[in-house]
Design a protein around this motif. Structure first.
Motif, short mmCIF file in Angstrom:
data_model
loop_
_atom_site.label_atom_id
_atom_site.label_comp_id
_atom_site.label_asym_id
_atom_site.label_seq_id
_atom_site.Cartn_x
_atom_site.Cartn_y
_atom_site.Cartn_z
N TYR A 264 0.85 -1.21 0.00
CA TYR A 264 0.00 0.00 0.00
C TYR A 264 0.87 1.25 0.00
O TYR A 264 2.09 1.18 0.21
N ALA B 239 0.58 5.70 0.95
CA ALA B 239 -0.18 6.85 1.46
C ALA B 239 0.64 8.11 1.25
O ALA B 239 1.84 8.13 1.55
N GLU C 51 -6.44 4.06 -6.60
CA GLU C 51 -6.20 5.12 -5.63
C GLU C 51 -7.48 5.79 -5.15
O GLU C 51 -8.44 5.91 -5.88
N THR C 52 -7.46 6.18 -3.88
CA THR C 52 -8.57 6.89 -3.26
C THR C 52 -8.08 8.29 -2.90
O THR C 52 -7.08 8.44 -2.21
N SER D 16 -5.52 13.73 0.79
CA SER D 16 -4.84 12.49 1.17
C SER D 16 -5.06 11.47 0.06
O SER D 16 -6.18 11.29 -0.40
N PHE E 80 -4.76 7.50 -0.65
CA PHE E 80 -4.54 6.14 -0.17
C PHE E 80 -4.56 5.25 -1.41
O PHE E 80 -5.46 5.39 -2.24
N SER E 81 -3.62 4.33 -1.54
CA SER E 81 -3.58 3.55 -2.78
C SER E 81 -2.85 2.23 -2.62
O SER E 81 -2.22 1.97 -1.60
N SER E 82 -2.91 1.43 -3.69
CA SER E 82 -1.98 0.31 -3.80
C SER E 82 -0.60 0.91 -4.09
O SER E 82 -0.46 2.13 -4.24
N ARG F 161 -7.03 -4.37 -1.88
CA ARG F 161 -5.61 -4.04 -1.99
C ARG F 161 -5.10 -3.18 -0.83
O ARG F 161 -3.96 -3.33 -0.41
N TYR F 162 -5.92 -2.23 -0.36
CA TYR F 162 -5.46 -1.34 0.71
C TYR F 162 -6.62 -0.88 1.57
O TYR F 162 -7.79 -1.09 1.22
N PHE G 51 -2.90 3.59 7.68
CA PHE G 51 -2.80 3.15 6.28
C PHE G 51 -2.36 1.70 6.34
O PHE G 51 -1.43 1.36 7.08
N SER G 52 -2.98 0.83 5.56
CA SER G 52 -2.63 -0.59 5.69
C SER G 52 -2.98 -1.38 4.45
O SER G 52 -3.65 -0.88 3.54
#
Lengths: 180, 180
Positions: free
Chosen positions: A58, A60, A88-89, A155, A157-159, B57-58, B157-158
């Motif tokens: 992951y 961030a 991605e978020t 922000s 958050f993603s693979s 994935r995340y 984040f994980s």
């Protein structure tokens, strides 16, 4: 980008993060990525990034966009080893960001982009994120984005992030290092 | 937990997020997870969670801890399908949190935990996170954590989150739903 310019951009970025009440360490502040995408026009087209974590599972980041700063259209293709492309978020923390993705084009886009970049912006479905709003982009989806008039802190958050593999619509774009 | 108590905890959590200048949507506020771990003592032992995104994935969450609130010792085991266990990065956004992990025990721990929980806290290497600090925990690593006297807001984040598989040291713990 020249070192002096990068230092100026890093200071400006840190000031935006402070306004957004987001803490970073002095070391992170010294390593903010100033991505001008090789276009030499970062205030219009580019992005500032604090990478918090990027590992095999992951990633961030905090993205900082100055007022009306846009990031060029691109997609995250398959990266090999079973990676079907970065997912991605985006979560808006401060300010406002508009993300443009495939789909019904908005009738009157709110984006304000210099003429020279417009031929390379091909998707016009508009997603508006205010603080607390978020949007998840599937792998390999074409997108670009622009902050509103105040700028934005987002922000991501993603693979796993593999920026060097990104495919940009504008052939002039190069994802160059912050300092050449 | 009873519905009225959950509503009270959710309101208190939203107030902490406001103090930390972190925006959530009204819908997210209504769905804050109040995790009392089946111990019926959430103000001492438990956690409040806003799940932003959890996909294959995340995962990204905001964790809110009240003053001196602790979360019980646990680990994230392998989850099948090649998942070697959840890996997670804690990034402190506001307040202070102490994470306890395997390693050299701290001589005088700052944690303040009711006696009845202490037999089930076996790792005492202390990692202190202030705003902007972060710590990444490898998969399947035993850990527990506690906020300082002001409380804490921590971004997590994980890799994919599978809370229901977590293994707790205290056999009394049950990761029950927010409202029974």
């Amino acid at each position: 980008m020249k070192k002096e310019e990068v230092i100026k951009i890093r200071k400006k970025t840190a000031a935006f993060l402070k306004k957004a009440h987001i803490a970073i360490t002095p070391r992170e502040a010294e390593n903010i990525e100033a991505a001008d995408c090789g276009l030499g026009d970062i205030e219009h087209m580019g992005l500032q990034v604090v990478v918090y974590e990027n590992n095999k599972r992951y990633c961030a980041k905090e993205l900082v966009l100055f007022p009306r700063q846009a990031f060029p259209e691109h997609r995250h293709p398959a990266a090999g080893g079973g990676n079907i492309g970065k997912q991605e978020t985006f979560r808006c923390r401060w300010g406002k960001v508009r993300i443009y993705v495939p789909g019904e084009p908005v009738s009157i886009p709110k984006a304000v982009v210099p003429e020279k970049y417009r031929p390379y912006l091909t998707v016009w479905h508009e997603v508006v994120l205010k603080p607390g709003d978020q949007y998840t982009l599937p792998p390999n989806t074409i997108h670009w984005f622009q902050a509103g008039k105040k700028g934005a802190v987002v922000s991501e958050f993603s693979s796993t992030s593999t920026d060097e593999l990104d495919v940009f619509t504008d052939p002039r774009v190069k994802r160059t290092p912050t300092i050449e």
